[in-house]
Design an enzyme around this catalytic site. Structure first.
Site, PDB file in Angstrom:
ATOM      1  NE  ARG A 159      -2.152  -1.191   3.510  1.00 49.45           N
ATOM      2  CZ  ARG A 159      -2.526  -0.874   4.739  1.00 49.45           C
ATOM      3  NH1 ARG A 159      -3.690  -0.307   4.968  1.00 49.45           N
ATOM      4  NH2 ARG A 159      -1.746  -1.126   5.768  1.00 49.45           N
ATOM      5  CG  ASN A 174      -3.829  -4.364   3.400  1.00 51.40           C
ATOM      6  OD1 ASN A 174      -3.259  -4.354   2.319  1.00 51.40           O
ATOM      7  ND2 ASN A 174      -3.169  -4.270   4.538  1.00 51.40           N
TER       8      ASN A 174
END
Length: 94
Positions: free
Chosen positions: A22, A40
């Site tokens: 990320r 996520n």
């Protein structure tokens, strides 16, 4: 460079959580000038919504297929997105 805006929803599977995917995706998106978010998912995948020019989005998708150094990307699914994209840069969603 194509100036038409494209927005896509990207789902990345494999070893993509716990490997700075990320944060790396945010860096990449910001470097490319994209807006959107990355998060996520409970199933272990990572999902991103990105909006930019065709070239910017294509470059981000290409990066997603590699990911950061410790990632092991199995599959990248891309679908065009018609909804609203949050303005104001690229964020990591929790």
């Amino acid at each position: 460079m194509d100036s038409k805006t494209r927005t896509v929803l990207i789902r990345v599977t494999g070893k993509v959580q716990g490997v700075f995917y990320r944060a790396s995706a945010q860096e990449q998106a910001e470097a490319l000038g994209l807006s959107g978010w990355v998060r996520n998912c409970p199933d272990g995948s990572v999902e991103a919504l990105v909006s930019g020019t065709e070239d910017q989005v294509a470059a981000f998708i290409a990066w997603c297929r590699r990911g950061p150094e410790k990632a092991q990307v199995q599959e990248v699914q891309v679908s065009d997105f018609q909804g609203a994209v949050p303005a104001g840069g690229f964020r990591i969603r929790r």
